[in-house]
Structure formats: C-alpha cells, structure tokens
Design a protein around this motif. Structure first.
Motif, PDB file in Angstrom:
ATOM      1  N   ALA A 154       2.155 -46.656  -4.586  1.00  0.00           N
ATOM      2  CA  ALA A 154       0.874 -45.978  -4.790  1.00  0.00           C
ATOM      3  C   ALA A 154      -0.069 -46.913  -5.529  1.00  0.00           C
ATOM      4  CB  ALA A 154       1.072 -44.692  -5.582  1.00  0.00           C
ATOM      5  N   ASP A 155      -1.167 -47.294  -4.884  1.00  0.00           N
ATOM      6  CA  ASP A 155      -2.141 -48.178  -5.537  1.00  0.00           C
ATOM      7  C   ASP A 155      -2.894 -47.452  -6.643  1.00  0.00           C
ATOM      8  OD1 ASP A 155      -1.713 -50.487  -3.812  1.00  0.00           O
ATOM      9  OD2 ASP A 155      -2.628 -49.276  -2.240  1.00  0.00           O
ATOM     10  N   ARG A 156      -3.195 -46.180  -6.414  1.00  0.00           N
ATOM     11  CA  ARG A 156      -3.880 -45.353  -7.408  1.00  0.00           C
ATOM     12  C   ARG A 156      -3.220 -43.990  -7.443  1.00  0.00           C
ATOM     13  NH1 ARG A 156      -9.196 -46.356  -8.616  1.00  0.00           N
ATOM     14  NH2 ARG A 156      -8.942 -44.642 -10.094  1.00  0.00           N
ATOM     15  N   GLN A 199      -3.029 -51.305   3.976  1.00  0.00           N
ATOM     16  CA  GLN A 199      -3.690 -50.031   3.706  1.00  0.00           C
ATOM     17  C   GLN A 199      -3.700 -49.737   2.209  1.00  0.00           C
ATOM     18  OE1 GLN A 199      -1.691 -46.335   5.055  1.00  0.00           O
ATOM     19  NE2 GLN A 199      -3.546 -45.939   6.240  1.00  0.00           N
ATOM     20  N   GLN A 200      -4.784 -49.161   1.725  1.00  0.00           N
ATOM     21  CA  GLN A 200      -4.844 -48.724   0.333  1.00  0.00           C
ATOM     22  C   GLN A 200      -4.251 -47.323   0.252  1.00  0.00           C
ATOM     23  OE1 GLN A 200      -8.510 -47.317  -1.768  1.00  0.00           O
ATOM     24  NE2 GLN A 200      -8.270 -49.215  -2.930  1.00  0.00           N
ATOM     25  N   ARG A 201      -3.328 -47.116  -0.692  1.00  0.00           N
ATOM     26  CA  ARG A 201      -2.602 -45.848  -0.766  1.00  0.00           C
ATOM     27  C   ARG A 201      -2.867 -45.141  -2.096  1.00  0.00           C
ATOM     28  NH1 ARG A 201       0.104 -49.651   1.709  1.00  0.00           N
ATOM     29  NH2 ARG A 201       0.837 -50.490  -0.286  1.00  0.00           N
ATOM     30  N   TRP A 202      -3.381 -43.917  -1.989  1.00  0.00           N
ATOM     31  CA  TRP A 202      -3.648 -43.067  -3.140  1.00  0.00           C
ATOM     32  C   TRP A 202      -2.644 -41.924  -3.161  1.00  0.00           C
ATOM     33  CZ3 TRP A 202      -8.631 -42.455  -6.014  1.00  0.00           C
ATOM     34  CH2 TRP A 202      -9.489 -43.552  -5.829  1.00  0.00           C
ATOM     35  N   LEU A 204       5.219 -42.826   0.994  1.00  0.00           N
ATOM     36  CA  LEU A 204       4.328 -43.960   0.733  1.00  0.00           C
ATOM     37  C   LEU A 204       5.013 -45.288   1.050  1.00  0.00           C
ATOM     38  CD1 LEU A 204       2.768 -42.748  -2.630  1.00  0.00           C
ATOM     39  CD2 LEU A 204       1.551 -43.032  -0.468  1.00  0.00           C
ATOM     40  N   GLN A 205       6.303 -45.371   0.779  1.00  0.00           N
ATOM     41  CA  GLN A 205       7.042 -46.589   1.093  1.00  0.00           C
ATOM     42  C   GLN A 205       7.062 -46.851   2.598  1.00  0.00           C
ATOM     43  OE1 GLN A 205      11.389 -46.587   0.510  1.00  0.00           O
ATOM     44  NE2 GLN A 205      11.166 -48.554  -0.523  1.00  0.00           N
ATOM     45  N   CYS A 259      -2.354 -39.462  -0.054  1.00  0.00           N
ATOM     46  CA  CYS A 259      -1.157 -38.626  -0.014  1.00  0.00           C
ATOM     47  C   CYS A 259      -1.287 -37.555  -1.088  1.00  0.00           C
ATOM     48  CB  CYS A 259       0.098 -39.471  -0.247  1.00  0.00           C
ATOM     49  SG  CYS A 259       1.634 -38.518  -0.266  1.00  0.00           S
ATOM     50  N   PHE A 260      -1.242 -36.290  -0.685  1.00  0.00           N
ATOM     51  CA  PHE A 260      -1.394 -35.173  -1.614  1.00  0.00           C
ATOM     52  C   PHE A 260      -0.038 -34.541  -1.885  1.00  0.00           C
ATOM     53  CE2 PHE A 260      -5.450 -35.618   0.583  1.00  0.00           C
ATOM     54  CZ  PHE A 260      -6.335 -35.654  -0.477  1.00  0.00           C
TER      55      PHE A 260
END
Length: 212
Positions: free
Chosen positions: A174-176, A152-155, A142-143, A57-58
């Motif tokens: 947000a994982d990262r 899913q891994q979320r950046w 993201l939620q 996500c940008f």
C-alpha cells in the motif's frame, strides 16, 4: 448520503515554480481542516508523476459495532460516492468487507460501474471486528495487484470504528493508507489515530470527510 470528496484526474493540480505538477493531497488537507471551514491555508500538496494508474482498495468494517448509530449505512454512503468518483477518474477500485469471524473480498480490482449503489446497499453487518483478518485479506489483494501492475499507485482506505483488540501489520504494497474513523461513541478508543500514527498513515473522522 453523498460525499463531496473528489479525486478527478486533473482536479486540484497546480504548477509550482513552473516545474512539475503538484496534486492536492486530500487526506492531509482534510486532516489539517478538521472541523473548520476549508480555506487555502489547509491545503497540502504532493508532487508525483502519474504512472500506471491508481487502485483504491477499500476495507469496510461490517461488524456489530458499526451498526450502532447507522455507522455502517453512513460508511456505505461514503463508499458509493467514492466509487462514483473513481468511475469518473477511470481509477480501479477493490472492496474487502470484514466482520463476524473473517473477511471476504467482495470486489476485485476493476473500474467501477454506474450500478455501485445497487450492490453495495445490501451489504449487511454483525458479529465481531476481525480487523487483523481484514487487513491481511486486503494486503493479499494489494500484493496480487502489485505483481500484475507494478507501476500502479495503490491506496488502502479503511472505513472502521477501530473497535478491535487485534493489531494488524501495515500492508507493504500500500503506497498510501487512509483511515476513515467512525469511532464517535461517548468513550472513544482512538484506535484509528493510533494505527495511523504507527503506519505513517492518515486518519480522518467520517463526519469531517462527509462534509467536504
């Protein structure tokens, strides 16, 4: 402008002790590299099982301060390059733009297509820097993504000069988090570095990022 940054599936993978696969942790590798030529000593690795895919996500700062020194144009160039790499890796991307008096979701989670540059190029800028609104909007996105694809891994990537008085809260889904810092004025505020430290996130100067 095109960035050489890569996150291809399988890129940077290395077997450590013949056990689990270790992936290059690019944000921390770039932070260690700083302005030096990239060497083996700079590499940082992370072990993790890939499951459920990846969402990048940008969050793009489109405020008036990003218009100085072509910062917004440079940010969009980096963004296009990262979208292209996500397309190759079949990773999902999302885009939130903030500026003026609020934030707007420009692209909901999807695998990007080849025409990324065509629709990103017209994105304009101006007005204030509602960073808090931008982060809150990204947090909501993201939620929702976490509810649909919990594995899913979320950046979250935040492309900004950080010139905002607000103090946003780190999105819990947000994982990262990676800040791409565009604050290169004569008087630096170092807001990205301060937020990254508070959030246990990474902060990378855009000039370093673009050279890799």
């Amino acid at each position: 402008m095109r960035s050489g940054f890569r996150w291809r599936q399988g890129a940077g993978d290395a077997a450590l002790d013949g056990a689990a696969t270790a992936r290059v942790d690019w944000p921390r590798t770039l932070a260690a590299k700083r302005n030096e030529r990239l060497t083996a000593d700079h590499f940082r690795f992370v072990r993790e099982e890939a499951q459920g895919g990846v969402l990048h996500c940008f969050l793009l700062d489109c405020s008036a301060s990003m218009m100085a020194g072509q910062r917004l144009a440079l940010a969009k160039g980096i963004l296009v390059a990262l979208f292209d790499q996500a397309r190759i890796a079949r990773a999902e991307v999302a885009l939130v733009c903030f500026g003026g008096d609020g934030a707007r979701v420009r692209l909901r989670p999807t695998v990007p297509r080849w025409w990324n540059e065509r629709w990103i190029e017209p994105v304009g800028g101006g007005g204030g820097t509602p960073l808090v609104s931008g982060v809150e909007t990204a947090a909501g996105l993201l939620q929702q993504a976490a509810l649909v694809k919990p594995a899913q891994q979320r950046w979250l990537w935040i492309l900004t000069d950080g010139r905002s008085s607000g103090t946003p809260v780190r999105p819990s889904d947000a994982d990262r988090v990676v800040f791409v810092d565009f604050d290169d004025g004569q008087v630096r505020l170092d807001r990205c570095a301060h937020l990254a430290n508070a959030w246990d996130a990474d902060s990378i100067a855009y000039r370093v990022f673009a050279r890799v």
